[in-house]
Design an enzyme around this catalytic site. Sequence first.
Site, PDB file in Angstrom:
ATOM      1  N   HIS A  44     -20.353 -45.563   9.942  1.00  0.00           N
ATOM      2  CA  HIS A  44     -19.648 -46.660  10.507  1.00  0.00           C
ATOM      3  C   HIS A  44     -19.026 -46.242  12.104  1.00  0.00           C
ATOM      4  O   HIS A  44     -18.340 -45.074  11.880  1.00  0.00           O
ATOM      5  CB  HIS A  44     -18.755 -47.367   9.838  1.00  0.00           C
ATOM      6  CG  HIS A  44     -17.779 -48.197  10.486  1.00  0.00           C
ATOM      7  ND1 HIS A  44     -18.347 -49.339  11.386  1.00  0.00           N
ATOM      8  CD2 HIS A  44     -16.577 -48.661  10.832  1.00  0.00           C
ATOM      9  CE1 HIS A  44     -17.231 -50.089  12.106  1.00  0.00           C
ATOM     10  NE2 HIS A  44     -16.071 -49.414  11.551  1.00  0.00           N
ATOM     11  N   CYS A  70     -15.954 -53.909   8.059  1.00  0.00           N
ATOM     12  CA  CYS A  70     -16.763 -52.932   8.695  1.00  0.00           C
ATOM     13  C   CYS A  70     -17.774 -52.360   7.620  1.00  0.00           C
ATOM     14  O   CYS A  70     -18.640 -51.682   8.046  1.00  0.00           O
ATOM     15  CB  CYS A  70     -15.956 -51.880   9.451  1.00  0.00           C
ATOM     16  SG  CYS A  70     -15.107 -52.544  10.694  1.00  0.00           S
ATOM     17  N   ASN A  96     -16.434 -50.458  18.408  1.00  0.00           N
ATOM     18  CA  ASN A  96     -16.416 -50.793  17.147  1.00  0.00           C
ATOM     19  C   ASN A  96     -17.110 -52.095  16.867  1.00  0.00           C
ATOM     20  O   ASN A  96     -16.443 -53.005  17.067  1.00  0.00           O
ATOM     21  CB  ASN A  96     -15.198 -50.542  16.666  1.00  0.00           C
ATOM     22  CG  ASN A  96     -15.295 -50.796  14.770  1.00  0.00           C
ATOM     23  OD1 ASN A  96     -16.250 -51.181  14.284  1.00  0.00           O
ATOM     24  ND2 ASN A  96     -14.038 -50.335  14.441  1.00  0.00           N
TER      25      ASN A  96
HETATM   26  N1  ACO Z   1      -3.858 -47.431  26.031  1.00  0.00           N
HETATM   27  C1  ACO Z   1      -2.813 -46.648  26.179  1.00  0.00           C
HETATM   28  N2  ACO Z   1      -1.895 -46.523  25.411  1.00  0.00           N
HETATM   29  C2  ACO Z   1      -1.761 -46.903  24.326  1.00  0.00           C
HETATM   30  C3  ACO Z   1      -2.878 -47.837  23.809  1.00  0.00           C
HETATM   31  C4  ACO Z   1      -4.045 -48.117  25.089  1.00  0.00           C
HETATM   32  N3  ACO Z   1      -5.147 -48.595  24.609  1.00  0.00           N
HETATM   33  N4  ACO Z   1      -2.842 -48.141  22.518  1.00  0.00           N
HETATM   34  C5  ACO Z   1      -1.625 -47.701  22.045  1.00  0.00           C
HETATM   35  N5  ACO Z   1      -1.164 -47.047  23.108  1.00  0.00           N
HETATM   36  C6  ACO Z   1       0.083 -46.259  23.086  1.00  0.00           C
HETATM   37  C7  ACO Z   1       1.023 -46.578  21.956  1.00  0.00           C
HETATM   38  O1  ACO Z   1       1.822 -47.648  22.365  1.00  0.00           O
HETATM   39  C8  ACO Z   1       1.865 -45.382  21.878  1.00  0.00           C
HETATM   40  O2  ACO Z   1       2.775 -45.529  22.563  1.00  0.00           O
HETATM   41  P1  ACO Z   1       4.354 -44.754  22.320  1.00  0.00           P
HETATM   42  O3  ACO Z   1       4.110 -43.315  21.909  1.00  0.00           O
HETATM   43  O4  ACO Z   1       5.026 -44.723  23.709  1.00  0.00           O
HETATM   44  O5  ACO Z   1       4.812 -45.520  21.223  1.00  0.00           O
HETATM   45  C9  ACO Z   1       0.989 -44.352  21.956  1.00  0.00           C
HETATM   46  O6  ACO Z   1      -0.146 -44.813  22.685  1.00  0.00           O
HETATM   47  C10 ACO Z   1       0.401 -43.687  20.633  1.00  0.00           C
HETATM   48  O7  ACO Z   1      -0.040 -44.764  19.702  1.00  0.00           O
HETATM   49  P2  ACO Z   1      -0.606 -44.577  18.373  1.00  0.00           P
HETATM   50  O8  ACO Z   1      -0.867 -45.842  17.724  1.00  0.00           O
HETATM   51  O9  ACO Z   1       0.346 -43.550  17.667  1.00  0.00           O
HETATM   52  O10 ACO Z   1      -2.034 -43.795  18.944  1.00  0.00           O
HETATM   53  P3  ACO Z   1      -2.897 -42.982  18.161  1.00  0.00           P
HETATM   54  O11 ACO Z   1      -3.017 -41.677  18.202  1.00  0.00           O
HETATM   55  O12 ACO Z   1      -2.648 -43.337  16.306  1.00  0.00           O
HETATM   56  O13 ACO Z   1      -4.144 -43.759  18.188  1.00  0.00           O
HETATM   57  C11 ACO Z   1      -5.891 -45.307  17.363  1.00  0.00           C
HETATM   58  C12 ACO Z   1      -4.294 -45.024  18.208  1.00  0.00           C
HETATM   59  C13 ACO Z   1      -6.940 -44.949  18.365  1.00  0.00           C
HETATM   60  C14 ACO Z   1      -5.937 -46.833  17.165  1.00  0.00           C
HETATM   61  C15 ACO Z   1      -5.701 -44.399  16.183  1.00  0.00           C
HETATM   62  O14 ACO Z   1      -4.767 -44.632  15.297  1.00  0.00           O
HETATM   63  C16 ACO Z   1      -7.115 -44.763  15.307  1.00  0.00           C
HETATM   64  O15 ACO Z   1      -8.109 -44.249  15.823  1.00  0.00           O
HETATM   65  N6  ACO Z   1      -6.979 -45.505  14.177  1.00  0.00           N
HETATM   66  C17 ACO Z   1      -8.108 -45.911  13.493  1.00  0.00           C
HETATM   67  C18 ACO Z   1      -8.116 -47.162  13.573  1.00  0.00           C
HETATM   68  C19 ACO Z   1      -9.691 -47.819  13.811  1.00  0.00           C
HETATM   69  O16 ACO Z   1     -10.710 -47.118  13.877  1.00  0.00           O
HETATM   70  N7  ACO Z   1      -9.705 -48.897  13.629  1.00  0.00           N
HETATM   71  C20 ACO Z   1     -10.933 -49.742  13.935  1.00  0.00           C
HETATM   72  C21 ACO Z   1     -10.987 -50.892  12.871  1.00  0.00           C
HETATM   73  S1  ACO Z   1     -11.180 -50.284  11.251  1.00  0.00           S
HETATM   74  C22 ACO Z   1     -12.496 -49.476  11.162  1.00  0.00           C
HETATM   75  O17 ACO Z   1     -13.468 -49.797  11.728  1.00  0.00           O
HETATM   76  C23 ACO Z   1     -12.498 -48.520   9.952  1.00  0.00           C
END
Ligand code: ACO
Length: 318
Positions: free
Chosen positions: A245, A112, A275
């Site tokens: 980004h 990215c 993304n």
């Molecule tokens: N729909 C519904 N529920 C979901 C989904 C979904 N798509 N995905 C995960 N869940 C659930 C999980 O299973 C979990 O359930 P549980 O509590 O029963 O175990 C719950 O939602 C919370 O999951 P978390 O992973 O803790 O959610 P979080 O608040 O951390 O959000 C996310 C996840 C959005 C990915 C966040 O961590 C984030 O923004 N991370 C940055 C990652 C990113 O942007 N990556 C892109 C590539 S890297 C880059 O470009 C820099």
Amino acid sequence: MYSKITGTGSYLPEKILTNQDLENMVETSDDWIRTRTGITQRHIARDDQVASDLALYASQNAMKAAGISNKDIDLIIVATTTPDMIFPSTACILQNKLGIENCPAFDVQAVCSGFVYALATADMFVSSGKCRNALVVGTEIYSKIIDWNDRSTCVLFGDGAGAVILSQSNAPGILSTHLHASGSYSNVLSAPGSISGGKVQGDPYISMEGSTVFKFAVKVLEEVVQEAVSQNNLQAADIDWLVPHQANIRIIQSTAKKLGIPMDKVVVAVDKHGNTSAASIPLALDIAVRDGRIHPGQLVLLEGVGGGFTWGAVLLRW
Ligand code: ACO
């Protein structure tokens, strides 16, 4: 001698995949996706499209905006994580599609952060006088490396391409570039598969420790923006437009808040694009240039972070 962006272009595939569409594919909801990521829809390439096809349209738009033709391009750098094939490089394939002969062409792989890495590299060639007009492209088809059964990743990404023309200039242009990497985080965000013996070895899909990525991204993006402005005896408040980004609206908002930059100075496209990895910064930049938000003379800061981890920033005077 300086380098300056003289034209921008972008391309998004026609097909739009909404959060509602995803509700029918995996156990998720529009509300979960919007509140956690800010994404409402993303574009998805056709099965027969490859990264160089998307790059071709974006490049043609950028050349038109710069008022130059394919004969004027003397360097092509393509940032992509989803190349057309193992080799030749997507840059060489794009060069052929553009009908350009005998200029250096190569890919940059920094996930990215790829566009920031590619632009910083092109700046070295152009500001040193080695090249007159560089075509710098970010192009991605993440839909090909997503496990569409994995709700934790499939809701995040989209396809697209963005391009700029970086030309020689007597006035800046690019003020400074800042690149970083830390390979010790390579397991946190990866598509670990490879090809060997004619078969895919290992998991070819994206895997990610979401919360680790989130925390790391906000930390290093604030640091690299501060590094860029302080090296130029400026402050974050002097930035007219932050073009980050487009990973996640919460990463963008948290970074802007830490820097004290109001959101009305931040270009946001993640809601409509998801993304798009290396394509996300030039796509957002092109939108803000074409809708008239970014004006000549303004201070613009591009920043990104991605797998590797890699991160970086480019500060420029528009
Ligand atoms: N729909 C519904 N529920 C979901 C989904 C979904 N798509 N995905 C995960 N869940 C659930 C999980 O299973 C979990 O359930 P549980 O509590 O029963 O175990 C719950 O939602 C919370 O999951 P978390 O992973 O803790 O959610 P979080 O608040 O951390 O959000 C996310 C996840 C959005 C990915 C966040 O961590 C984030 O923004 N991370 C940055 C990652 C990113 O942007 N990556 C892109 C590539 S890297 C880059 O470009 C820099």
